[in-house]
Scaffold this active site. Sequence first.
Site, short mmCIF file in Angstrom:
data_model
loop_
_atom_site.label_atom_id
_atom_site.label_comp_id
_atom_site.label_asym_id
_atom_site.label_seq_id
_atom_site.Cartn_x
_atom_site.Cartn_y
_atom_site.Cartn_z
N ASP A 1 -7.10 -5.50 14.14
CA ASP A 1 -7.01 -4.05 13.96
C ASP A 1 -6.64 -3.79 12.50
O ASP A 1 -5.50 -3.48 12.18
CB ASP A 1 -5.95 -3.48 14.90
CG ASP A 1 -5.85 -1.97 14.80
OD1 ASP A 1 -6.68 -1.37 14.11
OD2 ASP A 1 -4.93 -1.41 15.42
N SER A 2 -7.64 -3.94 11.64
CA SER A 2 -7.35 -3.95 10.20
C SER A 2 -7.82 -2.66 9.53
O SER A 2 -8.56 -1.87 10.11
CB SER A 2 -8.08 -5.12 9.56
OG SER A 2 -9.47 -4.91 9.70
N THR A 3 -7.40 -2.51 8.29
CA THR A 3 -7.94 -1.44 7.44
C THR A 3 -9.37 -1.84 7.03
O THR A 3 -9.84 -2.92 7.38
CB THR A 3 -7.05 -1.29 6.19
OG1 THR A 3 -6.79 -2.60 5.66
CG2 THR A 3 -5.72 -0.64 6.53
N ASP A 4 -10.03 -0.98 6.28
CA ASP A 4 -11.40 -1.29 5.83
C ASP A 4 -11.39 -2.61 5.05
O ASP A 4 -10.40 -2.93 4.40
CB ASP A 4 -11.92 -0.16 4.92
CG ASP A 4 -12.06 1.15 5.67
OD1 ASP A 4 -12.42 1.12 6.86
OD2 ASP A 4 -11.80 2.21 5.08
N HIS B 1 -8.21 2.76 20.04
CA HIS B 1 -7.32 1.72 20.58
C HIS B 1 -7.76 1.25 21.97
O HIS B 1 -7.70 0.07 22.27
CB HIS B 1 -5.87 2.21 20.59
CG HIS B 1 -5.32 2.37 19.20
ND1 HIS B 1 -4.74 3.53 18.75
CD2 HIS B 1 -5.31 1.51 18.16
CE1 HIS B 1 -4.37 3.37 17.47
NE2 HIS B 1 -4.71 2.17 17.10
N ASP C 1 1.06 -12.54 6.63
CA ASP C 1 -0.36 -12.49 6.34
C ASP C 1 -1.13 -13.08 7.53
O ASP C 1 -0.95 -14.25 7.88
CB ASP C 1 -0.58 -13.34 5.06
CG ASP C 1 -2.02 -13.40 4.64
OD1 ASP C 1 -2.92 -13.35 5.51
OD2 ASP C 1 -2.25 -13.52 3.43
N GLY C 2 -1.97 -12.25 8.16
CA GLY C 2 -2.69 -12.67 9.36
C GLY C 2 -3.61 -13.86 9.13
O GLY C 2 -3.79 -14.71 10.00
N ASP D 1 1.40 -8.16 11.36
CA ASP D 1 0.94 -7.20 10.35
C ASP D 1 1.57 -7.56 9.02
O ASP D 1 2.77 -7.83 8.95
CB ASP D 1 1.33 -5.76 10.75
CG ASP D 1 0.55 -4.73 9.94
OD1 ASP D 1 -0.15 -3.91 10.55
OD2 ASP D 1 0.65 -4.74 8.69
N GLN E 1 0.81 -1.21 0.00
CA GLN E 1 0.00 0.00 0.00
C GLN E 1 0.85 1.27 0.00
O GLN E 1 2.05 1.23 0.22
CB GLN E 1 -0.92 0.00 1.23
CG GLN E 1 -0.18 -0.21 2.54
CD GLN E 1 -1.04 -0.84 3.63
OE1 GLN E 1 -2.25 -0.80 3.58
NE2 GLN E 1 -0.40 -1.44 4.62
N1 AG3 Z 1 -7.67 0.59 11.69
C1 AG3 Z 1 -8.58 1.07 10.71
C2 AG3 Z 1 -9.91 1.49 11.16
C3 AG3 Z 1 -10.78 1.78 10.01
C4 AG3 Z 1 -10.51 3.08 9.37
N2 AG3 Z 1 -11.41 3.26 8.32
C5 AG3 Z 1 -11.77 4.43 7.81
N3 AG3 Z 1 -11.31 5.54 8.29
N4 AG3 Z 1 -12.58 4.39 6.83
C6 AG3 Z 1 -6.99 1.61 12.31
C7 AG3 Z 1 -5.61 1.30 12.60
C8 AG3 Z 1 -5.27 1.91 13.90
N5 AG3 Z 1 -4.47 1.05 14.68
#
Ligand code: AG3
Length: 280
Positions: A157-160, A64, A139-140, A108, A33
């Site tokens: 604790d992932s991205t979208d 968090h 890879d989790g 991660d 990314q």
């Molecule tokens: N994890 C992502 C949360 C989702 C964010 N999405 C969004 N803004 N559309 C956050 C990582 C923090 N440790």
Amino acid sequence: MRDIVFLERDPFAPIRHAYPVEKVLYHGKSEYQEIVILESPHFGRILVLDGVAQCDERYEFVYHEFLAHIPMFTHPEPKDVLIIGGGDGGTLREVLKHPEVKRAVLVDIDRMVIEVSKEYLPSLACSFNDPRVEVFAEDGFKFVQNLSSAFDVILVDSTDPVGFAHILTTTEFFRYVFKALKEDGIYAGQSESLHYHLNIVQRIQKDLREVFPIVDLYCASVPGYAGYWWSFSIGSKSQDPRKPLREKSFQTKLYSKDMHEYAFLPKSFINKILSGEYNA
Ligand code: AG3
């Protein structure tokens, strides 16, 4: 002079946040990314992955603390904790506040997020040298596949849920998580906004219910995430996630026993989300 503005590219939100920016502190591209660190007057430093704000120094504690402490206080003795994602270190920092923790494993997929966070987000990435910590840049999904009764708490604790993160919200993944958890094990993960991403919340809740006997939904208001009314989905093997089991012996900004209880949505409302009776 014209203002410099960062216009967020959230994959699902019908609105785009525009952040006034003082400086771009870092801009790079990993195998997975685009990684950017911005300096903004109100939020402090912001971590942006593929155009989406992940956390900012000012309000990161909300997300968090709620992601970590609600499942952690639900477990009678969380010794072994696995965090999938969370390369910025914020969730890890909160998990390690619990004296019960003997081992915290962070997996991660993107090593560069960890390295950039160590350099630019020292208040989040402050725990990587703790002797209880093990870090894997892997890879989790593949990582949990090989585990059996290994962890007390697993946090995602992932991205979208787009691209490589999508698989972390599927029934297939939740089955591996269930197997990877010990007897009283608890899973929690971020599950998007109740306003803009209601269909995703619904889907994740239904998928979790296929696997865990106890599933619940709690929220916190995160100013940096479009949709704001941010949800967390929790799956538990035996404990009721609504009831914190221990007294807090460390500092938090927002989390407390009362906030733990307050964070959960009424069960009648969760049923309306699941049945589709509530729709926006
Ligand atoms: N994890 C992502 C949360 C989702 C964010 N999405 C969004 N803004 N559309 C956050 C990582 C923090 N440790």
